[in-house]
Design a protein around this motif. Structure first.
Motif, PDB file in Angstrom:
ATOM      1  N   HIS A   1      43.527  30.124  14.491  1.00 33.52           N
ATOM      2  CA  HIS A   1      44.938  29.810  14.689  1.00 33.52           C
ATOM      3  C   HIS A   1      45.142  28.300  14.719  1.00 33.52           C
ATOM      4  CE1 HIS A   1      45.631  34.023  15.424  1.00 33.52           C
ATOM      5  NE2 HIS A   1      44.786  34.029  16.439  1.00 33.52           N
ATOM      6  N   ALA A   2      44.184  27.601  15.333  1.00 30.08           N
ATOM      7  CA  ALA A   2      44.272  26.141  15.404  1.00 30.08           C
ATOM      8  C   ALA A   2      44.184  25.517  14.022  1.00 30.08           C
ATOM      9  CB  ALA A   2      43.159  25.599  16.307  1.00 30.08           C
ATOM     10  N   SER A   3      43.299  26.028  13.183  1.00 29.84           N
ATOM     11  CA  SER A   3      43.151  25.451  11.843  1.00 29.84           C
ATOM     12  C   SER A   3      44.421  25.643  11.022  1.00 29.84           C
ATOM     13  CB  SER A   3      41.940  26.054  11.119  1.00 29.84           C
ATOM     14  OG  SER A   3      42.112  27.435  10.891  1.00 29.84           O
ATOM     15  N   ALA A   4      45.066  26.804  11.169  1.00 28.89           N
ATOM     16  CA  ALA A   4      46.315  27.046  10.446  1.00 28.89           C
ATOM     17  C   ALA A   4      47.411  26.096  10.916  1.00 28.89           C
ATOM     18  CB  ALA A   4      46.755  28.496  10.631  1.00 28.89           C
ATOM     19  N   LYS A   5      47.483  25.872  12.221  1.00 29.98           N
ATOM     20  CA  LYS A   5      48.482  24.952  12.772  1.00 29.98           C
ATOM     21  C   LYS A   5      48.225  23.527  12.294  1.00 29.98           C
ATOM     22  CE  LYS A   5      49.463  27.529  17.032  1.00 29.98           C
ATOM     23  NZ  LYS A   5      49.326  27.507  18.509  1.00 29.98           N
ATOM     24  N   LEU A   6      46.951  23.130  12.282  1.00 28.87           N
ATOM     25  CA  LEU A   6      46.602  21.782  11.832  1.00 28.87           C
ATOM     26  C   LEU A   6      46.944  21.598  10.358  1.00 28.87           C
ATOM     27  CD1 LEU A   6      43.163  21.377  13.602  1.00 28.87           C
ATOM     28  CD2 LEU A   6      45.096  19.815  13.887  1.00 28.87           C
ATOM     29  N   ALA A   7      46.607  22.590   9.538  1.00 24.31           N
ATOM     30  CA  ALA A   7      46.879  22.491   8.108  1.00 24.31           C
ATOM     31  C   ALA A   7      48.373  22.314   7.847  1.00 24.31           C
ATOM     32  CB  ALA A   7      46.357  23.734   7.390  1.00 24.31           C
ATOM     33  N   GLU A   8      49.191  23.056   8.593  1.00 25.94           N
ATOM     34  CA  GLU A   8      50.639  22.944   8.426  1.00 25.94           C
ATOM     35  C   GLU A   8      51.142  21.594   8.946  1.00 25.94           C
ATOM     36  OE1 GLU A   8      54.777  25.311   9.562  1.00 25.94           O
ATOM     37  OE2 GLU A   8      52.871  26.011  10.381  1.00 25.94           O
ATOM     38  N   ALA A   9      50.699  21.218  10.139  1.00 22.80           N
ATOM     39  CA  ALA A   9      51.183  19.980  10.752  1.00 22.80           C
ATOM     40  C   ALA A   9      50.783  18.746   9.962  1.00 22.80           C
ATOM     41  CB  ALA A   9      50.650  19.870  12.184  1.00 22.80           C
ATOM     42  N   MET A  10      49.601  18.817   9.314  1.00 24.30           N
ATOM     43  CA  MET A  10      49.101  17.644   8.604  1.00 24.30           C
ATOM     44  C   MET A  10      49.427  17.664   7.118  1.00 24.30           C
ATOM     45  SD  MET A  10      45.523  17.170  10.744  1.00 24.30           S
ATOM     46  CE  MET A  10      45.133  15.533  10.081  1.00 24.30           C
ATOM     47  N   GLY A  11      50.157  18.683   6.678  1.00 19.52           N
ATOM     48  CA  GLY A  11      50.711  18.699   5.336  1.00 19.52           C
ATOM     49  C   GLY A  11      49.696  18.806   4.214  1.00 19.52           C
ATOM     50  N   VAL A  12      48.712  19.708   4.365  1.00 20.80           N
ATOM     51  CA  VAL A  12      47.725  19.858   3.298  1.00 20.80           C
ATOM     52  C   VAL A  12      48.356  20.566   2.102  1.00 20.80           C
ATOM     53  CG1 VAL A  12      45.894  19.978   5.038  1.00 20.80           C
ATOM     54  CG2 VAL A  12      46.788  22.097   4.037  1.00 20.80           C
ATOM     55  N   THR A  13      47.709  20.449   0.958  1.00 18.31           N
ATOM     56  CA  THR A  13      48.230  21.063  -0.266  1.00 18.31           C
ATOM     57  C   THR A  13      48.102  22.582  -0.228  1.00 18.31           C
ATOM     58  OG1 THR A  13      47.648  19.088  -1.528  1.00 18.31           O
ATOM     59  CG2 THR A  13      48.036  21.110  -2.787  1.00 18.31           C
ATOM     60  N   GLU A  14      46.958  23.074   0.246  1.00 24.36           N
ATOM     61  CA  GLU A  14      46.716  24.523   0.341  1.00 24.36           C
ATOM     62  C   GLU A  14      45.667  24.776   1.407  1.00 24.36           C
ATOM     63  OE1 GLU A  14      45.472  28.347  -2.512  1.00 24.36           O
ATOM     64  OE2 GLU A  14      45.635  26.334  -3.366  1.00 24.36           O
ATOM     65  N   HIS A  15      45.856  25.869   2.141  1.00 27.09           N
ATOM     66  CA  HIS A  15      44.902  26.255   3.186  1.00 27.09           C
ATOM     67  C   HIS A  15      44.436  27.677   2.926  1.00 27.09           C
ATOM     68  CE1 HIS A  15      42.918  26.532   7.049  1.00 27.09           C
ATOM     69  NE2 HIS A  15      43.646  27.577   7.387  1.00 27.09           N
ATOM     70  N   LYS A  16      43.120  27.876   2.899  1.00 34.41           N
ATOM     71  CA  LYS A  16      42.551  29.209   2.697  1.00 34.41           C
ATOM     72  C   LYS A  16      41.728  29.616   3.916  1.00 34.41           C
ATOM     73  CE  LYS A  16      41.872  29.272  -2.356  1.00 34.41           C
ATOM     74  NZ  LYS A  16      42.735  30.428  -2.639  1.00 34.41           N
ATOM     75  N   VAL A  17      41.759  30.905   4.235  1.00 37.48           N
ATOM     76  CA  VAL A  17      40.862  31.488   5.228  1.00 37.48           C
ATOM     77  C   VAL A  17      39.990  32.499   4.506  1.00 37.48           C
ATOM     78  CG1 VAL A  17      40.649  32.791   7.369  1.00 37.48           C
ATOM     79  CG2 VAL A  17      42.545  31.180   7.094  1.00 37.48           C
ATOM     80  N   ILE A  18      38.691  32.279   4.542  1.00 37.18           N
ATOM     81  CA  ILE A  18      37.729  33.143   3.862  1.00 37.18           C
ATOM     82  C   ILE A  18      37.094  34.091   4.876  1.00 37.18           C
ATOM     83  CG2 ILE A  18      35.626  33.217   2.477  1.00 37.18           C
ATOM     84  CD1 ILE A  18      38.016  31.892   1.058  1.00 37.18           C
ATOM     85  N   ASN A  19      37.082  35.365   4.552  1.00 39.58           N
ATOM     86  CA  ASN A  19      36.481  36.371   5.430  1.00 39.58           C
ATOM     87  C   ASN A  19      35.035  36.631   5.035  1.00 39.58           C
ATOM     88  OD1 ASN A  19      38.837  37.342   7.123  1.00 39.58           O
ATOM     89  ND2 ASN A  19      39.662  37.590   5.062  1.00 39.58           N
ATOM     90  N   ILE A  20      34.142  36.461   5.994  1.00 39.54           N
ATOM     91  CA  ILE A  20      32.723  36.757   5.774  1.00 39.54           C
ATOM     92  C   ILE A  20      32.128  37.167   7.114  1.00 39.54           C
ATOM     93  CG2 ILE A  20      32.155  34.279   5.990  1.00 39.54           C
ATOM     94  CD1 ILE A  20      29.797  34.837   4.101  1.00 39.54           C
ATOM     95  N   ASP A  21      31.450  38.288   7.151  1.00 43.73           N
ATOM     96  CA  ASP A  21      31.000  38.860   8.425  1.00 43.73           C
ATOM     97  C   ASP A  21      29.565  38.454   8.750  1.00 43.73           C
ATOM     98  OD1 ASP A  21      30.697  40.283  10.721  1.00 43.73           O
ATOM     99  OD2 ASP A  21      30.616  42.256   9.757  1.00 43.73           O
ATOM    100  N   LEU A  22      29.415  37.368   9.508  1.00 41.04           N
ATOM    101  CA  LEU A  22      28.072  36.944   9.914  1.00 41.04           C
ATOM    102  C   LEU A  22      27.565  37.711  11.133  1.00 41.04           C
ATOM    103  CD1 LEU A  22      28.160  33.081   9.331  1.00 41.04           C
ATOM    104  CD2 LEU A  22      27.356  34.899   7.813  1.00 41.04           C
ATOM    105  N   THR A  23      28.413  38.583  11.713  1.00 35.51           N
ATOM    106  CA  THR A  23      27.911  39.431  12.797  1.00 35.51           C
ATOM    107  C   THR A  23      26.910  40.448  12.250  1.00 35.51           C
ATOM    108  OG1 THR A  23      29.657  41.124  12.595  1.00 35.51           O
ATOM    109  CG2 THR A  23      30.114  39.220  14.003  1.00 35.51           C
ATOM    110  N   ALA A  24      26.943  40.675  10.944  1.00 33.52           N
ATOM    111  CA  ALA A  24      26.017  41.635  10.326  1.00 33.52           C
ATOM    112  C   ALA A  24      24.572  41.197  10.461  1.00 33.52           C
ATOM    113  CB  ALA A  24      26.375  41.826   8.849  1.00 33.52           C
ATOM    114  N   ILE A  25      24.351  39.883  10.563  1.00 30.92           N
ATOM    115  CA  ILE A  25      22.981  39.408  10.779  1.00 30.92           C
ATOM    116  C   ILE A  25      22.771  38.888  12.190  1.00 30.92           C
ATOM    117  CG2 ILE A  25      22.585  38.895   8.342  1.00 30.92           C
ATOM    118  CD1 ILE A  25      23.011  35.939   8.976  1.00 30.92           C
ATOM    119  N   GLY A  26      23.854  38.490  12.878  1.00 28.17           N
ATOM    120  CA  GLY A  26      23.738  38.065  14.269  1.00 28.17           C
ATOM    121  C   GLY A  26      22.847  36.848  14.445  1.00 28.17           C
ATOM    122  N   GLY A  27      22.080  36.871  15.527  1.00 32.03           N
ATOM    123  CA  GLY A  27      21.126  35.801  15.775  1.00 32.03           C
ATOM    124  C   GLY A  27      21.699  34.586  16.467  1.00 32.03           C
TER     125      GLY A  27
END
Length: 223
Positions: A44-70
């Protein structure tokens, strides 16, 4: 205009890196990762920062690292340590920066970007092996060997403007560039409202950095 992909976690360091890239004249594309982390408030913080700081495009990539844990950040059965650990701590997420940088590299190639910015630091940090200068140099070499753009002569650089800075110096730099640190979340176990625990390594480095800089810490704490 030159372009850059910025790894934006939502924390203090990555927000500062974004401001530095903008100061240097880059058109900024930000990327965050929903990887099953314990501290999801950072998304949520990264989305707020991207909007507040006026970036060209913001992406959120989904990847499940809980599958390997550690790691205490991807395995809920492992507690986040409340005391500093010697050696590489359990909050290290196996291969995280390599995975993140690799995906950022793919986007950078599509965008024909000139650089990837990442907020790794080798001074006030927890001892993660993928925050060291030699790791970054090795990844940059690989990136230019492994991509079509690299082979065709469009060299990509991995920019790490914070790597030799103390947390105090990072905060002072960010303040000079107008970063609103109240929007950032650094805690390894922040609650859903973004309130920090105040005890983990990340919280301790952050609190000490603000204290040394003589700047009021805007972080909301759970207690």
């Amino acid at each position: 205009m030159k372009k850059a992909v910025i790894l934006l976690s939502g924390g203090l360091d990555s927000a500062t890196v974004l401001a530095i890239a903008q100061q240097q004249g880059y058109k900024c594309f930000t990327m965050s990762f929903d990887y099953g982390q314990r501290h999801r408030a950072e998304l949520h913080a990264s989305a707020k920062l991207a909007e507040a700081m006026g970036v060209t495009e913001h992406k959120v990539i989904n990847i499940d690292l809980t599958a390997i844990g550690g790691s205490a950040l991807t395995d809920s059965s492992i507690a986040v340590p409340q005391q500093h650990e010697e050696g590489i701590p359990i909050t290290y997420v196996p291969a995280r920066n390599t995975v993140f940088l690799s995906i950022a590299l793919g986007w950078a190639e599509v965008l024909e970007a000139d650089a990837i910015f990442v907020g790794v630091n080798a001074v006030d940090y927890s001892g993660y092996p993928d925050c060291r200068p030699e790791y970054i140099a090795a990844f940059e070499k690989m990136a230019n060997l492994a991509t079509k753009t690299g082979v065709e002569g469009h060299k990509l650089t991995i920019e790490t403007p914070l790597i030799d800075l103390s947390k105090q110096a990072i905060i002072e730099k960010g303040i000079s560039l107008g970063v609103d640190y109240s929007l950032t979340v650094s805690c390894y176990q922040a609650d859903n409202e973004g309130r920090a625990c105040g005890e983990c390594d990340s919280c301790r480095f952050r609190k000490e950095g603000f204290r040394q800089a003589g700047i009021t810490d805007p972080t909301p704490y759970q207690d």
